[in-house]
Design a protein around this motif. Structure first.
Motif, short mmCIF file in Angstrom:
data_model
loop_
_atom_site.label_atom_id
_atom_site.label_comp_id
_atom_site.label_asym_id
_atom_site.label_seq_id
_atom_site.Cartn_x
_atom_site.Cartn_y
_atom_site.Cartn_z
N TRP A 46 11.77 18.20 62.50
CA TRP A 46 11.91 16.79 62.13
C TRP A 46 12.98 16.10 62.98
N LYS A 47 14.12 16.76 63.18
CA LYS A 47 15.21 16.16 63.94
C LYS A 47 14.80 15.97 65.40
N LEU A 50 12.60 13.01 65.57
CA LEU A 50 13.39 11.79 65.39
C LEU A 50 14.13 11.43 66.67
N ARG A 53 11.85 9.92 69.17
CA ARG A 53 11.48 8.54 68.83
C ARG A 53 12.63 7.58 69.13
N THR A 75 12.26 1.02 57.47
CA THR A 75 12.72 2.38 57.17
C THR A 75 13.50 2.93 58.35
N ARG A 76 14.32 3.93 58.07
CA ARG A 76 15.09 4.57 59.14
C ARG A 76 14.15 5.30 60.10
N GLU A 77 13.12 5.94 59.56
CA GLU A 77 12.23 6.72 60.41
C GLU A 77 11.47 5.85 61.40
N GLU A 78 11.07 4.65 60.98
CA GLU A 78 10.22 3.82 61.81
C GLU A 78 10.95 2.69 62.54
#
Length: 260
Positions: A46-47, A50, A53, A75-78
């Motif tokens: 996941w990291k 991230l 991205r 969101t933080r992810e997007e």
């Protein structure tokens, strides 16, 4: 005399029976350790995704800041670290200072304790946006000492979209009543400075030539801790050690029981 063989057999069986509970506890601990190691490998994947991205976002062409209708869905992810562009006029009279420390690894000669200057950018085509204009040392916190940097008129700001910082045990709570801000909280800052309708995010301005040199923009930290592989190996190593210790314990107990 005939009961002696039965007593001996009981002595042999009792140690074996007494090993069941330790074996069950060891198995449960082993499964937990393996689970923790596997979880850390999942976090590693996941990291890494991230980081990839974020790397793509910070080097992408800037896009318009999200429209107010999209704000609830950020969101933080997007959306964190998305490179954006916005135009407006700075309201220097309502700037806010957020305490920080510029570390020795930061680029440029200005380091040490100081503040991030957060200034509302008033727009004709939308609600205000809070802009993190950059760092000023403690002895330049007074705007009068950096008047040249209080640019006037309409400007275009290009920077990285940042959502509110999460609270931490290591960072003091903000104290708006006394003007003390220690973490980036757009809603709290907007409320304290009476900037109604401000966006729920901050734009970290990219490095540019500010008159007078302050605030020092472009200081967004993009270094993220990534020790998940180290943690995974630690958990797996503990699981392997547990297997070795448990095997030695069981072997010793059975040997001792058998010899008795």
């Amino acid at each position: 005399m005939s009961a002696a063989p039965d007593d001996a057999a009981a002595r042999v069986r009792r140690p074996a029976g007494g090993l069941v509970l330790p074996a069950i506890v060891a198995l449960a601990a082993f499964l937990i350790l393996i689970g923790l190691g596997t979880w850390q490998l999942e976090r590693l994947a996941w990291k890494q995704e991230l980081l990839a991205r974020v790397e793509a976002r910070v080097h992408a062409p800037p896009v318009a800041v999200p429209a107010p209708a999209l704000w609830p869905n950020l969101t933080r992810e997007e959306d964190e670290y998305r490179r954006v562009r916005v135009r407006g006029t700075f309201d220097h009279g309502r700037e806010t200072l957020v305490y920080t420390v510029r570390g020795e690894d930061a680029a440029g000669p200005v380091k040490g304790q100081g503040y991030l200057v957060v200034t509302p950018l008033l727009r004709s085509d939308g609600p205000p946006i809070l802009v993190n204009r950059g760092f000023v040392p403690s002895d330049r916190r007074d705007p009068a000492t950096r008047a040249a940097g209080q640019v006037t008129g309409e400007v275009e700001v290009v920077g990285l979209l940042r959502l509110p910082e999460e609270a931490s045990w290591f960072v003091p709570a903000n104290d708006p009543a006394r003007g003390g801000f220690f973490r980036m909280d757009p809603a709290g800052i907007a409320a304290a400075r009476r900037v109604p309708g401000a966006a729920p995010f901050v734009v970290d301005e990219e490095a540019n030539a500010v008159p007078g040199g302050l605030p020092l923009s472009g200081g967004t930290r993009l270094a993220f801790p990534n020790r998940h592989l180290e943690y995974a190996l630690t958990w797996y190593g503990l699981a392997a050690a547990l297997v070795g210790v448990t095997a030695a314990f069981l072997w010793t107990r059975r040997r001792g029981g058998g010899s008795g």
